[in-house]
Enzyme design. Sequence first.
Site, PDB file in Angstrom:
ATOM      1  N   GLU A  16      36.950  49.115  32.226  1.00 24.64           N
ATOM      2  CA  GLU A  16      37.384  47.781  31.879  1.00 24.64           C
ATOM      3  C   GLU A  16      37.573  46.814  33.344  1.00 24.64           C
ATOM      4  O   GLU A  16      38.674  47.170  34.037  1.00 24.64           O
ATOM      5  CB  GLU A  16      38.549  47.547  31.174  1.00 24.64           C
ATOM      6  CG  GLU A  16      38.903  46.154  30.632  1.00 24.64           C
ATOM      7  CD  GLU A  16      40.189  46.064  29.928  1.00 24.64           C
ATOM      8  OE1 GLU A  16      40.052  45.683  28.907  1.00 24.64           O
ATOM      9  OE2 GLU A  16      40.928  46.541  30.531  1.00 24.64           O
ATOM     10  N   TYR A  55      34.819  38.777  31.754  1.00 25.08           N
ATOM     11  CA  TYR A  55      35.533  40.035  31.257  1.00 25.08           C
ATOM     12  C   TYR A  55      34.302  41.157  30.867  1.00 25.08           C
ATOM     13  O   TYR A  55      33.197  40.786  30.479  1.00 25.08           O
ATOM     14  CB  TYR A  55      36.074  40.015  30.014  1.00 25.08           C
ATOM     15  CG  TYR A  55      36.608  41.336  29.300  1.00 25.08           C
ATOM     16  CD1 TYR A  55      37.651  41.539  29.499  1.00 25.08           C
ATOM     17  CD2 TYR A  55      35.808  41.888  28.238  1.00 25.08           C
ATOM     18  CE1 TYR A  55      38.323  42.951  29.166  1.00 25.08           C
ATOM     19  CE2 TYR A  55      36.230  42.935  27.806  1.00 25.08           C
ATOM     20  CZ  TYR A  55      37.300  43.578  28.129  1.00 25.08           C
ATOM     21  OH  TYR A  55      37.691  44.858  27.533  1.00 25.08           O
TER      22      TYR A  55
END
Length: 416
Positions: free
Chosen positions: A225, A137
């Site tokens: 993101e 991530y």
Amino acid sequence: MFRAAGNIRNSLTKIQRRFLNLQEFQSKEILEKHGCSVQKFVVASNRKEAEEKWISFGNHEYVVKAQILAGGRGKGKFVNGTKGIGGVYITKEKNAALEAIDEMIGKRLVTKQTTEEGVRVDKVMIAEGVDIKRETYLAVLMDRESNGPVVVASPDGGMDIEAVAEKTPDRIFKTPIDIQMGMTDSQALKIAKELQFEGNLLGAAATEIKRLYDLFIAVDATQVEINPLVETADGRVFCVDAKMNFDDSASYRQKEIFAYETFEEHDPREVDAHQFNLNYIGMDGNIACLVNGAGLAMATMDLIKLHGGEPANFLDVGGAVTEDAVFNAVRIITSDPRVKCVLINIFGGIVNCATIANGVVNAVNKIGLKVPMVVRLEGTNVDAAKQIMKKSGLKILTANNLDEAAAKAVSSLSNK
């Protein structure tokens, strides 16, 4: 404290902000343009177009994704779907991928983030599958605490980052970046190591991280993101899925990106309000609320709930409102057939109460309002505003404070 429904408080985050929501394929186009690594992909509106475009694909795997502005597509279901296909379909068979496209296009997809009616799918994205070995991530975002950009990274990608933060907070790493200097090579390598890239992939991951930061700055983003940022079995790094938010104040210099903006999936009343610089949020009740400011909106709806009512919508007119905007505000909130009462609650600091009064009177005269209207005004030119409404001869219920206004609005429903 009074407590309104959770969706009210969530909706208030939209007040005074313009959210540019991108389809997944649009985010991938931006990533690709800025040199970031993404899978091969095409976008199609029908089966034939898809077949013509994906000629360059390999033959190992196809990922077909419905393009709507809602999460949870993979677990979603199509209204009147016949083959049990959701919003994301993965197959190694070309014919099966084509059948999935036929099943998606033109149908309504219901997910955890849509209404029960679902959202119509007009486009699909077909991506070439990659053999994922590991998911991480990475996010670049503006952080108040750091007073600038910060990179948030975790070797545990492909899942809700909030869940990672709750269960294993030691697996989340935060790196503030000096916006004047930009991201350094050493910072990029440090983040790549925190993501547990090794060997030759360490440098490749660091390069990808720097490109993502450069993209973040170049497009005036408030958040980029990547979840997941993956390591493949053949030793490559890919941005598989992306979410981007942008600074709406920069729309004048990010014309190409803001040209992506579409209102196809928005409430028509929200779109109508947008063109008059008004903020509209629809809800499920029957009392329409016209206010100025997010705090006043929250207090107004809390008191409606306290007195046993339910807000149908709220519309924030902001501080630089004109009589014409007030007219359109009243027109928009009363266009909802569920509305059985209108509550106007204005605290005039920047806003001139006389402007509000003139706009309301004009709207009621032209629209021919058939439901009760309760008005509470306080602040700049309030006495002049009250005289305007009194002289109009219209049946407008007035209130001296917010509690009285909310009580009158709720009681007017039982008096009808």
